[in-house]
Design a protein around this motif. Sequence first.
Motif, PDB file in Angstrom:
ATOM      1  N   LYS A  83      82.698  29.680 -13.829  1.00  0.00           N
ATOM      2  CA  LYS A  83      82.496  28.768 -14.961  1.00  0.00           C
ATOM      3  C   LYS A  83      82.878  27.359 -14.543  1.00  0.00           C
ATOM      4  O   LYS A  83      83.846  27.161 -13.818  1.00  0.00           O
ATOM      5  CB  LYS A  83      83.449  29.150 -16.104  1.00  0.00           C
ATOM      6  CG  LYS A  83      82.859  30.039 -17.134  1.00  0.00           C
ATOM      7  CD  LYS A  83      83.845  30.204 -18.272  1.00  0.00           C
ATOM      8  CE  LYS A  83      83.688  31.566 -18.877  1.00  0.00           C
ATOM      9  NZ  LYS A  83      84.640  31.810 -19.932  1.00  0.00           N
ATOM     10  N   LYS A  85      83.703  23.834 -16.604  1.00  0.00           N
ATOM     11  CA  LYS A  85      83.874  23.117 -17.871  1.00  0.00           C
ATOM     12  C   LYS A  85      83.565  21.637 -17.662  1.00  0.00           C
ATOM     13  O   LYS A  85      83.706  21.117 -16.560  1.00  0.00           O
ATOM     14  CB  LYS A  85      85.317  23.264 -18.370  1.00  0.00           C
ATOM     15  CG  LYS A  85      85.663  24.677 -18.798  1.00  0.00           C
ATOM     16  CD  LYS A  85      84.987  24.994 -20.084  1.00  0.00           C
ATOM     17  CE  LYS A  85      85.611  26.176 -20.769  1.00  0.00           C
ATOM     18  NZ  LYS A  85      84.956  26.462 -22.025  1.00  0.00           N
ATOM     19  N   TRP A  87      80.896  19.998 -17.439  1.00  0.00           N
ATOM     20  CA  TRP A  87      79.961  19.831 -16.331  1.00  0.00           C
ATOM     21  C   TRP A  87      79.180  18.526 -16.388  1.00  0.00           C
ATOM     22  O   TRP A  87      78.811  17.982 -15.343  1.00  0.00           O
ATOM     23  CB  TRP A  87      79.010  21.021 -16.242  1.00  0.00           C
ATOM     24  CG  TRP A  87      78.093  21.176 -17.405  1.00  0.00           C
ATOM     25  CD1 TRP A  87      78.304  21.892 -18.536  1.00  0.00           C
ATOM     26  CD2 TRP A  87      76.820  20.565 -17.566  1.00  0.00           C
ATOM     27  NE1 TRP A  87      77.238  21.780 -19.396  1.00  0.00           N
ATOM     28  CE2 TRP A  87      76.309  20.962 -18.826  1.00  0.00           C
ATOM     29  CE3 TRP A  87      76.037  19.715 -16.774  1.00  0.00           C
ATOM     30  CZ2 TRP A  87      75.066  20.545 -19.301  1.00  0.00           C
ATOM     31  CZ3 TRP A  87      74.803  19.298 -17.255  1.00  0.00           C
ATOM     32  CH2 TRP A  87      74.331  19.722 -18.501  1.00  0.00           C
ATOM     33  N   ARG A 120      75.235  27.094 -20.583  1.00  0.00           N
ATOM     34  CA  ARG A 120      75.714  27.836 -21.755  1.00  0.00           C
ATOM     35  C   ARG A 120      75.929  26.926 -22.963  1.00  0.00           C
ATOM     36  O   ARG A 120      75.706  27.315 -24.093  1.00  0.00           O
ATOM     37  CB  ARG A 120      77.009  28.549 -21.380  1.00  0.00           C
ATOM     38  CG  ARG A 120      77.448  29.521 -22.409  1.00  0.00           C
ATOM     39  CD  ARG A 120      78.496  30.417 -21.831  1.00  0.00           C
ATOM     40  NE  ARG A 120      78.778  31.477 -22.772  1.00  0.00           N
ATOM     41  CZ  ARG A 120      79.680  32.372 -22.579  1.00  0.00           C
ATOM     42  NH1 ARG A 120      80.379  32.387 -21.469  1.00  0.00           N
ATOM     43  NH2 ARG A 120      79.889  33.292 -23.476  1.00  0.00           N
ATOM     44  N   ASP A 123      79.244  21.760 -22.796  1.00  0.00           N
ATOM     45  CA  ASP A 123      80.517  21.696 -22.085  1.00  0.00           C
ATOM     46  C   ASP A 123      80.620  22.721 -20.954  1.00  0.00           C
ATOM     47  O   ASP A 123      81.292  22.484 -19.965  1.00  0.00           O
ATOM     48  CB  ASP A 123      81.677  21.933 -23.071  1.00  0.00           C
ATOM     49  CG  ASP A 123      83.029  21.921 -22.365  1.00  0.00           C
ATOM     50  OD1 ASP A 123      83.373  20.883 -21.772  1.00  0.00           O
ATOM     51  OD2 ASP A 123      83.724  22.956 -22.387  1.00  0.00           O
ATOM     52  N   GLU A 124      79.936  23.864 -21.103  1.00  0.00           N
ATOM     53  CA  GLU A 124      80.154  24.968 -20.161  1.00  0.00           C
ATOM     54  C   GLU A 124      78.889  25.313 -19.376  1.00  0.00           C
ATOM     55  O   GLU A 124      77.837  25.567 -19.949  1.00  0.00           O
ATOM     56  CB  GLU A 124      80.640  26.205 -20.927  1.00  0.00           C
ATOM     57  CG  GLU A 124      81.113  27.306 -20.022  1.00  0.00           C
ATOM     58  CD  GLU A 124      81.717  28.461 -20.801  1.00  0.00           C
ATOM     59  OE1 GLU A 124      82.935  28.411 -21.040  1.00  0.00           O
ATOM     60  OE2 GLU A 124      80.976  29.379 -21.163  1.00  0.00           O
TER      61      GLU A 124
END
Length: 133
Positions: A83, A85, A87, A120, A123-124
């Motif tokens: 993951k 965060k 990004w 996703r 933010d993710e």
Amino acid sequence: MDMTLEDIPVMCVVAEGGAAGARAAFDRIEAKLPSLRGRKFYGAYFPERNEYRACVTLEAGEDPARYGFERWVVPGGLYAREKMKDWMSRIPDIGKAFIAMADRERSRHDKIRPSLEFYRSQDELILLLPVRS
């Protein structure tokens, strides 16, 4: 951590200039779609040939040619997963993260399938490196 994906039917745009053209390719997709709501977006990158595909999932009955897009299938299989965060403020770190993952997974990295980005949320970002079991 690993995860298994099923094949994902998508419509896509091949980015001009490889990964450097990713933003422009996604902009092209977003500009043509009537709505982004409920859509899943993926980036598929083939490092050996510097080919980047900006992809969005197909909805039932949708014809990619109507938008000037190509029909394609994001290849399923086993992927190493990480993951990222925040990004959007770390775009240069995406490539570096894939390089680090490929180095770590050197013995099982499957170079035939593309590395995937699953957007996703704003933010993710989920980074998916193809691996063999």
